[in-house]
Design an enzyme around this catalytic site. Structure first.
Site, PDB file in Angstrom:
ATOM      1  N   HIS A 201       0.760  -1.169  -0.225  1.00 54.31           N
ATOM      2  CA  HIS A 201      -0.070  -0.146  -0.056  1.00 54.31           C
ATOM      3  C   HIS A 201       1.094   1.260   0.290  1.00 54.31           C
ATOM      4  O   HIS A 201       0.590   2.720  -0.383  1.00 54.31           O
ATOM      5  CB  HIS A 201      -1.179  -0.301   1.298  1.00 54.31           C
ATOM      6  N   CYS A 325      -1.004  10.301  19.437  1.00 52.38           N
ATOM      7  CA  CYS A 325      -1.953  11.196  19.751  1.00 52.38           C
ATOM      8  C   CYS A 325      -2.541  10.584  20.766  1.00 52.38           C
ATOM      9  O   CYS A 325      -3.076   9.183  20.891  1.00 52.38           O
ATOM     10  CB  CYS A 325      -2.634  11.944  19.447  1.00 52.38           C
TER      11      CYS A 325
HETATM   12  C1  LIG Z   1       8.861   1.386   7.782  1.00 56.12           C
HETATM   13  C2  LIG Z   1       7.897   0.591   7.649  1.00 56.12           C
HETATM   14  N1  LIG Z   1       7.351  -0.565   8.198  1.00 56.12           N
HETATM   15  C3  LIG Z   1       6.746  -1.372   8.524  1.00 56.12           C
HETATM   16  C4  LIG Z   1       5.117  -1.144   7.896  1.00 56.12           C
HETATM   17  C5  LIG Z   1       4.275  -1.770   8.516  1.00 56.12           C
HETATM   18  O1  LIG Z   1       3.560  -1.855   6.516  1.00 56.12           O
HETATM   19  P1  LIG Z   1       1.813  -2.773   6.364  1.00 56.12           P
HETATM   20  O2  LIG Z   1       1.110  -0.874   6.824  1.00 56.12           O
HETATM   21  O3  LIG Z   1       1.850  -2.656   6.075  1.00 56.12           O
HETATM   22  O4  LIG Z   1       1.587  -3.401   7.752  1.00 56.12           O
HETATM   23  C6  LIG Z   1       5.285   0.546   7.496  1.00 56.12           C
HETATM   24  C7  LIG Z   1       4.212   1.289   6.895  1.00 56.12           C
HETATM   25  O5  LIG Z   1       4.072   2.224   7.994  1.00 56.12           O
HETATM   26  C8  LIG Z   1       6.385   1.127   7.802  1.00 56.12           C
HETATM   27  O6  LIG Z   1       6.713   2.868   7.140  1.00 56.12           O
END
Ligand SMILES: Cc1ncc(COP(=O)(O)O)c(C=O)c1O
Length: 380
Positions: A201, A325
Protein backbone atom coordinates in the site's frame (compact mmCIF):
# COMPACT_ATOMS: atom_id res chain seq x y z
CA UNK A 1 -12.69 22.64 -0.59
CA UNK A 2 -10.78 19.71 -2.05
CA UNK A 3 -8.48 18.17 0.54
CA UNK A 4 -4.81 17.85 -0.39
CA UNK A 5 -3.05 14.63 0.51
CA UNK A 6 0.56 15.03 1.67
CA UNK A 7 0.82 11.77 3.59
CA UNK A 8 2.01 9.21 1.03
CA UNK A 9 4.45 7.68 3.52
CA UNK A 10 1.41 6.59 5.56
CA UNK A 11 -0.39 5.12 2.59
CA UNK A 12 -0.96 5.87 -1.08
CA UNK A 13 -4.04 6.06 -3.29
CA UNK A 14 -4.62 2.94 -5.33
CA UNK A 15 -3.61 3.18 -8.99
CA UNK A 16 -6.64 2.76 -11.33
CA UNK A 17 -4.91 -0.06 -13.27
CA UNK A 18 -4.31 -1.88 -9.97
CA UNK A 19 -7.95 -1.54 -9.06
CA UNK A 20 -9.02 -2.88 -12.43
CA UNK A 21 -6.77 -5.94 -12.10
CA UNK A 22 -8.14 -6.62 -8.64
CA UNK A 23 -11.77 -6.39 -9.72
CA UNK A 24 -11.10 -8.64 -12.71
CA UNK A 25 -9.35 -11.15 -10.46
CA UNK A 26 -12.19 -11.22 -7.97
CA UNK A 27 -14.71 -11.68 -10.78
CA UNK A 28 -12.86 -14.17 -12.95
CA UNK A 29 -10.27 -15.87 -10.78
CA UNK A 30 -11.82 -16.78 -7.45
CA UNK A 31 -10.28 -20.25 -7.09
CA UNK A 32 -8.23 -21.35 -4.12
CA UNK A 33 -4.59 -21.65 -5.28
CA UNK A 34 -4.22 -24.84 -3.21
CA UNK A 35 -7.06 -26.61 -5.10
CA UNK A 36 -5.96 -29.08 -7.75
CA UNK A 37 -8.84 -28.43 -10.17
CA UNK A 38 -8.81 -25.88 -12.98
CA UNK A 39 -10.13 -23.03 -10.81
CA UNK A 40 -7.33 -23.61 -8.31
CA UNK A 41 -4.71 -23.96 -11.03
CA UNK A 42 -5.76 -20.65 -12.58
CA UNK A 43 -5.35 -18.86 -9.25
CA UNK A 44 -2.02 -20.64 -8.69
CA UNK A 45 -0.78 -19.40 -12.07
CA UNK A 46 -1.65 -15.86 -11.12
CA UNK A 47 0.25 -16.22 -7.83
CA UNK A 48 3.26 -17.71 -9.59
CA UNK A 49 3.37 -14.85 -12.06
CA UNK A 50 3.05 -12.26 -9.28
CA UNK A 51 5.83 -13.98 -7.37
CA UNK A 52 8.09 -13.69 -10.43
CA UNK A 53 7.28 -9.98 -10.71
CA UNK A 54 8.08 -9.40 -7.04
CA UNK A 55 11.28 -11.44 -7.24
CA UNK A 56 12.50 -9.69 -10.37
CA UNK A 57 12.02 -6.28 -8.75
CA UNK A 58 14.69 -7.05 -6.14
CA UNK A 59 16.95 -9.37 -8.15
CA UNK A 60 15.78 -12.48 -6.32
CA UNK A 61 14.44 -15.89 -7.24
CA UNK A 62 10.67 -16.40 -7.08
CA UNK A 63 11.13 -19.29 -4.63
CA UNK A 64 12.39 -16.82 -2.07
CA UNK A 65 9.31 -14.56 -1.98
CA UNK A 66 6.71 -15.10 0.76
CA UNK A 67 3.51 -13.14 0.35
CA UNK A 68 2.25 -11.76 3.66
CA UNK A 69 -0.54 -9.54 4.92
CA UNK A 70 1.78 -6.54 4.68
CA UNK A 71 4.92 -4.98 6.07
CA UNK A 72 4.05 -5.63 9.70
CA UNK A 73 3.65 -9.37 9.23
CA UNK A 74 6.81 -9.55 7.13
CA UNK A 75 8.84 -7.74 9.82
CA UNK A 76 7.35 -9.96 12.53
CA UNK A 77 8.09 -13.11 10.55
CA UNK A 78 11.68 -12.01 9.91
CA UNK A 79 12.48 -11.22 13.53
CA UNK A 80 10.51 -13.87 15.38
CA UNK A 81 11.06 -16.59 12.77
CA UNK A 82 14.83 -16.12 12.53
CA UNK A 83 15.35 -15.70 16.28
CA UNK A 84 13.41 -18.86 17.04
CA UNK A 85 15.01 -21.02 14.35
CA UNK A 86 18.58 -19.97 15.25
CA UNK A 87 18.46 -20.21 19.04
CA UNK A 88 21.24 -22.78 18.99
CA UNK A 89 23.59 -20.18 17.44
CA UNK A 90 22.81 -17.40 19.90
CA UNK A 91 20.12 -15.19 21.35
CA UNK A 92 21.46 -11.74 20.51
CA UNK A 93 19.78 -9.42 18.02
CA UNK A 94 20.73 -5.96 16.85
CA UNK A 95 18.25 -3.39 15.59
CA UNK A 96 17.89 0.38 15.82
CA UNK A 97 15.96 2.87 17.92
CA UNK A 98 14.30 4.33 14.83
CA UNK A 99 12.69 1.19 13.39
CA UNK A 100 8.99 1.01 12.66
CA UNK A 101 6.98 -0.42 15.56
CA UNK A 102 6.47 -3.61 13.53
CA UNK A 103 10.16 -4.30 14.13
CA UNK A 104 10.59 -2.60 17.51
CA UNK A 105 7.66 -4.35 19.13
CA UNK A 106 8.70 -7.71 17.68
CA UNK A 107 12.16 -7.14 19.19
CA UNK A 108 10.60 -6.27 22.54
CA UNK A 109 8.52 -9.46 22.40
CA UNK A 110 11.76 -11.40 21.87
CA UNK A 111 13.33 -9.71 24.90
CA UNK A 112 10.43 -11.02 26.98
CA UNK A 113 11.29 -14.51 25.71
CA UNK A 114 14.88 -14.22 26.96
CA UNK A 115 16.64 -12.80 23.90
CA UNK A 116 19.04 -9.88 24.23
CA UNK A 117 18.45 -6.96 21.92
CA UNK A 118 20.82 -4.07 21.22
CA UNK A 119 18.97 -0.98 19.97
CA UNK A 120 21.47 1.12 18.03
CA UNK A 121 21.53 4.86 18.57
CA UNK A 122 20.59 7.24 15.79
CA UNK A 123 22.86 10.16 14.95
CA UNK A 124 21.47 13.68 14.61
CA UNK A 125 21.65 13.33 10.83
CA UNK A 126 19.15 10.46 11.04
CA UNK A 127 21.49 7.58 10.21
CA UNK A 128 22.59 4.72 12.42
CA UNK A 129 25.93 4.88 14.15
CA UNK A 130 27.82 2.41 11.97
CA UNK A 131 30.77 2.19 14.37
CA UNK A 132 28.37 1.29 17.17
CA UNK A 133 26.94 -1.47 14.99
CA UNK A 134 30.42 -2.86 14.43
CA UNK A 135 31.22 -2.84 18.13
CA UNK A 136 27.83 -4.32 19.08
CA UNK A 137 28.28 -7.46 16.97
CA UNK A 138 28.91 -10.50 19.14
CA UNK A 139 29.68 -14.13 18.43
CA UNK A 140 26.13 -14.98 19.47
CA UNK A 141 24.42 -12.31 17.31
CA UNK A 142 21.97 -14.10 15.04
CA UNK A 143 20.16 -11.23 13.37
CA UNK A 144 20.74 -7.58 12.47
CA UNK A 145 17.65 -5.63 11.39
CA UNK A 146 18.13 -2.11 10.03
CA UNK A 147 15.52 -0.33 7.92
CA UNK A 148 16.53 0.86 4.46
CA UNK A 149 14.75 4.22 4.70
CA UNK A 150 13.26 5.72 7.81
CA UNK A 151 9.52 6.32 7.50
CA UNK A 152 9.50 9.63 9.40
CA UNK A 153 12.59 11.37 8.04
CA UNK A 154 13.14 9.62 4.70
CA UNK A 155 16.82 9.20 5.63
CA UNK A 156 18.57 6.37 3.74
CA UNK A 157 20.60 3.95 5.86
CA UNK A 158 23.96 2.38 4.85
CA UNK A 159 22.50 -0.99 3.86
CA UNK A 160 25.22 -2.11 1.46
CA UNK A 161 27.92 -1.30 4.03
CA UNK A 162 26.09 -3.35 6.66
CA UNK A 163 25.61 -6.18 4.17
CA UNK A 164 29.37 -6.20 3.50
CA UNK A 165 30.17 -6.11 7.19
CA UNK A 166 27.94 -9.10 7.88
CA UNK A 167 29.34 -11.26 5.08
CA UNK A 168 31.94 -12.63 7.46
CA UNK A 169 29.51 -12.98 10.37
CA UNK A 170 26.93 -15.65 11.18
CA UNK A 171 24.21 -13.03 11.75
CA UNK A 172 21.51 -12.78 9.10
CA UNK A 173 20.70 -9.33 7.79
CA UNK A 174 17.09 -8.15 7.58
CA UNK A 175 16.07 -4.80 6.15
CA UNK A 176 12.64 -3.23 6.21
CA UNK A 177 12.49 -1.71 2.73
CA UNK A 178 8.87 -0.53 2.97
CA UNK A 179 9.73 3.14 2.45
CA UNK A 180 12.52 2.53 -0.04
CA UNK A 181 10.82 0.15 -2.44
CA UNK A 182 9.83 1.74 -5.74
CA UNK A 183 12.18 4.66 -5.20
CA UNK A 184 15.62 3.17 -4.60
CA UNK A 185 17.16 0.49 -6.79
CA UNK A 186 17.17 -2.75 -4.78
CA UNK A 187 19.19 -5.86 -5.53
CA UNK A 188 19.36 -8.24 -2.59
CA UNK A 189 22.61 -9.86 -3.75
CA UNK A 190 24.43 -6.58 -4.32
CA UNK A 191 23.20 -5.28 -0.97
CA UNK A 192 24.09 -8.48 0.91
CA UNK A 193 20.61 -8.68 2.39
CA UNK A 194 19.19 -12.01 3.66
CA UNK A 195 15.64 -10.89 4.43
CA UNK A 196 13.74 -7.89 3.05
CA UNK A 197 10.30 -6.50 3.80
CA UNK A 198 8.00 -4.78 1.30
CA UNK A 199 4.44 -3.47 1.65
CA UNK A 200 2.00 -2.99 -1.22
CA UNK A 201 0.00 0.00 0.00
CA UNK A 202 3.01 2.32 -0.07
CA UNK A 203 3.34 1.91 -3.85
CA UNK A 204 -0.26 2.52 -4.93
CA UNK A 205 -1.22 -1.09 -4.36
CA UNK A 206 -3.89 -2.45 -2.01
CA UNK A 207 -3.57 -2.59 1.75
CA UNK A 208 -3.18 -5.90 3.57
CA UNK A 209 -0.55 -7.42 1.30
CA UNK A 210 3.23 -7.39 1.17
CA UNK A 211 6.14 -9.77 0.90
CA UNK A 212 9.16 -10.99 2.76
CA UNK A 213 12.18 -12.01 0.73
CA UNK A 214 14.10 -14.81 2.42
CA UNK A 215 17.49 -15.98 1.11
CA UNK A 216 17.40 -19.76 0.61
CA UNK A 217 20.13 -20.33 3.24
CA UNK A 218 18.20 -18.59 6.02
CA UNK A 219 16.84 -20.82 8.74
CA UNK A 220 13.42 -19.47 9.68
CA UNK A 221 10.40 -20.80 11.56
CA UNK A 222 6.88 -20.06 10.35
CA UNK A 223 4.86 -17.98 12.77
CA UNK A 224 1.43 -19.12 11.62
CA UNK A 225 0.12 -22.65 11.79
CA UNK A 226 -2.20 -24.19 9.24
CA UNK A 227 -1.83 -25.23 5.63
CA UNK A 228 1.37 -25.60 3.67
CA UNK A 229 1.06 -22.40 1.64
CA UNK A 230 4.07 -20.27 0.76
CA UNK A 231 6.43 -23.26 0.98
CA UNK A 232 5.30 -23.98 4.52
CA UNK A 233 6.55 -20.61 5.70
CA UNK A 234 3.24 -18.74 5.88
CA UNK A 235 0.05 -20.72 6.39
CA UNK A 236 -3.29 -19.40 5.13
CA UNK A 237 -5.08 -19.11 1.80
CA UNK A 238 -3.35 -16.40 -0.17
CA UNK A 239 -4.99 -13.02 -0.81
CA UNK A 240 -5.16 -13.68 -4.55
CA UNK A 241 -6.81 -10.42 -5.65
CA UNK A 242 -4.56 -8.46 -3.31
CA UNK A 243 -1.47 -10.16 -4.68
CA UNK A 244 -2.65 -9.54 -8.25
CA UNK A 245 -3.09 -5.84 -7.48
CA UNK A 246 0.26 -5.72 -5.69
CA UNK A 247 2.00 -7.27 -8.71
CA UNK A 248 0.41 -4.68 -10.99
CA UNK A 249 1.54 -1.91 -8.62
CA UNK A 250 5.08 -3.34 -8.69
CA UNK A 251 5.11 -3.41 -12.49
CA UNK A 252 3.95 0.20 -12.71
CA UNK A 253 6.36 1.39 -10.04
CA UNK A 254 9.31 -0.25 -11.80
CA UNK A 255 8.40 1.26 -15.17
CA UNK A 256 7.71 4.69 -13.71
CA UNK A 257 10.47 4.82 -11.10
CA UNK A 258 12.62 7.55 -12.66
CA UNK A 259 9.59 9.63 -13.57
CA UNK A 260 8.19 9.33 -10.04
CA UNK A 261 11.50 10.23 -8.45
CA UNK A 262 11.78 13.41 -10.47
CA UNK A 263 8.17 14.53 -9.94
CA UNK A 264 8.22 13.82 -6.19
CA UNK A 265 11.50 15.67 -5.87
CA UNK A 266 9.99 18.57 -7.80
CA UNK A 267 6.98 18.67 -5.47
CA UNK A 268 9.17 18.61 -2.39
CA UNK A 269 11.41 21.39 -3.71
CA UNK A 270 8.42 23.48 -4.74
CA UNK A 271 6.83 23.04 -1.32
CA UNK A 272 10.01 24.17 0.46
CA UNK A 273 10.51 27.03 -1.97
CA UNK A 274 7.03 28.37 -1.17
CA UNK A 275 7.66 28.12 2.58
CA UNK A 276 10.92 30.02 2.10
CA UNK A 277 9.19 32.68 -0.02
CA UNK A 278 6.70 33.19 2.79
CA UNK A 279 9.64 33.60 5.22
CA UNK A 280 8.52 30.69 7.39
CA UNK A 281 10.95 29.69 10.09
CA UNK A 282 11.67 25.99 9.71
CA UNK A 283 14.43 23.42 9.59
CA UNK A 284 14.57 20.00 7.95
CA UNK A 285 15.25 17.00 10.13
CA UNK A 286 17.97 14.81 8.62
CA UNK A 287 18.89 17.55 6.14
CA UNK A 288 22.56 16.54 5.97
CA UNK A 289 21.83 12.97 4.95
CA UNK A 290 20.88 11.24 1.78
CA UNK A 291 17.08 11.05 1.71
CA UNK A 292 14.36 9.63 -0.52
CA UNK A 293 12.79 12.32 -2.74
CA UNK A 294 9.19 12.04 -1.51
CA UNK A 295 9.51 12.76 2.21
CA UNK A 296 10.44 15.86 4.16
CA UNK A 297 10.28 16.11 7.94
CA UNK A 298 10.05 19.74 9.00
CA UNK A 299 10.54 21.25 12.43
CA UNK A 300 8.63 24.50 13.01
CA UNK A 301 10.17 26.24 16.06
CA UNK A 302 7.65 27.39 18.66
CA UNK A 303 4.89 25.31 17.10
CA UNK A 304 3.18 22.23 18.42
CA UNK A 305 2.42 19.11 16.43
CA UNK A 306 -1.11 18.65 17.67
CA UNK A 307 -2.16 22.22 16.92
CA UNK A 308 -0.46 22.15 13.53
CA UNK A 309 -2.06 18.90 12.43
CA UNK A 310 -5.51 19.96 13.61
CA UNK A 311 -5.29 23.27 11.78
CA UNK A 312 -3.88 21.65 8.65
CA UNK A 313 -6.74 19.20 8.67
CA UNK A 314 -9.30 21.98 9.10
CA UNK A 315 -7.93 23.65 5.99
CA UNK A 316 -7.89 20.40 4.04
CA UNK A 317 -4.20 19.46 4.33
CA UNK A 318 -3.44 15.88 5.28
CA UNK A 319 0.03 15.44 6.76
CA UNK A 320 1.28 13.59 9.80
CA UNK A 321 3.87 13.26 12.51
CA UNK A 322 5.51 10.31 14.11
CA UNK A 323 4.10 11.42 17.42
CA UNK A 324 1.34 9.30 18.83
CA UNK A 325 -1.64 11.19 20.20
CA UNK A 326 -2.81 9.44 23.33
CA UNK A 327 -5.79 10.79 25.22
CA UNK A 328 -5.31 14.31 23.91
CA UNK A 329 -1.62 14.59 24.69
CA UNK A 330 1.19 14.20 22.19
CA UNK A 331 3.86 11.63 22.77
CA UNK A 332 7.08 12.68 21.08
CA UNK A 333 8.19 10.76 18.02
CA UNK A 334 10.51 7.89 18.94
CA UNK A 335 12.53 8.50 15.78
CA UNK A 336 13.16 12.19 16.47
CA UNK A 337 13.78 11.41 20.15
CA UNK A 338 16.46 8.94 19.06
CA UNK A 339 18.00 11.62 16.81
CA UNK A 340 17.84 14.63 19.10
CA UNK A 341 17.36 13.18 22.61
CA UNK A 342 14.39 13.53 24.89
CA UNK A 343 12.73 16.91 25.45
CA UNK A 344 14.29 18.45 22.35
CA UNK A 345 11.57 20.73 20.84
CA UNK A 346 12.02 19.05 17.43
CA UNK A 347 10.38 15.92 18.84
CA UNK A 348 7.08 17.75 19.33
CA UNK A 349 7.11 20.44 16.64
CA UNK A 350 7.90 18.40 13.54
CA UNK A 351 5.61 17.37 10.72
CA UNK A 352 6.19 14.83 7.97
CA UNK A 353 5.01 15.86 4.51
CA UNK A 354 5.18 13.10 1.92
CA UNK A 355 4.46 13.56 -1.77
CA UNK A 356 3.18 11.16 -4.38
CA UNK A 357 0.47 10.07 -6.73
CA UNK A 358 -2.22 12.40 -5.34
CA UNK A 359 -0.13 15.50 -6.02
CA UNK A 360 0.48 17.93 -8.83
CA UNK A 361 2.32 21.23 -8.90
CA UNK A 362 -0.92 23.15 -8.34
CA UNK A 363 -2.03 21.37 -5.19
CA UNK A 364 1.49 21.36 -3.76
CA UNK A 365 1.73 25.13 -4.12
CA UNK A 366 -1.75 25.56 -2.63
CA UNK A 367 -0.82 23.32 0.28
CA UNK A 368 2.44 25.18 0.94
CA UNK A 369 0.61 28.51 0.99
CA UNK A 370 -1.95 27.20 3.47
CA UNK A 371 0.71 25.56 5.63
CA UNK A 372 2.72 28.80 5.65
CA UNK A 373 -0.26 30.87 6.77
CA UNK A 374 -1.15 28.41 9.53
CA UNK A 375 2.40 28.26 10.84
CA UNK A 376 2.62 32.06 10.83
CA UNK A 377 -0.66 32.35 12.74
CA UNK A 378 0.23 29.72 15.32
CA UNK A 379 3.75 30.92 16.02
CA UNK A 380 3.04 34.65 16.10
C1 LIG B 1 9.02 1.37 7.54
C2 LIG B 1 7.71 0.64 7.69
N1 LIG B 1 7.71 -0.65 8.05
C3 LIG B 1 6.58 -1.34 8.18
C4 LIG B 1 5.35 -0.76 7.97
C5 LIG B 1 4.11 -1.57 8.14
O1 LIG B 1 3.59 -1.97 6.90
P1 LIG B 1 2.04 -2.38 6.79
O2 LIG B 1 1.23 -1.15 6.97
O3 LIG B 1 1.93 -2.97 5.42
O4 LIG B 1 1.77 -3.40 7.85
C6 LIG B 1 5.30 0.59 7.60
C7 LIG B 1 4.00 1.28 7.42
O5 LIG B 1 3.83 2.41 7.78
C8 LIG B 1 6.52 1.31 7.46
O6 LIG B 1 6.53 2.59 7.12
Amino acid sequence: MKAIYLDHAATTPIHPDVLQVMVETMEDNFGNPSSVHSFGRKARQLLDKARMTAAKSIGASEKDIIFTSGGTEADNLALLGVAEANRDKGKHIITTKMEHHATLHAAQALEKKGYQVTYLDVLENGTIDYEQLKSSLRDDTVLVSVMMVNNETGVIQPIEEIGNLLKEHQAYFHTDAVQAYGLLPINVTALGVDLLTVSSHKINGPKGVGFLYIHPDVKINAQQFGGEQERKRRAGTENVAGVAGFAKAIEISMIQREERISSYQKYRDLFLEKLNEAAIDFSINGVDSERVPNVVNISFPCANVEQLLTNFDLSGIAASSGSACTAGSVEPSHVLTAMFSENNPCTTNSIRFSFGYANNEGNVVEAAEKVGKIVQRLTK
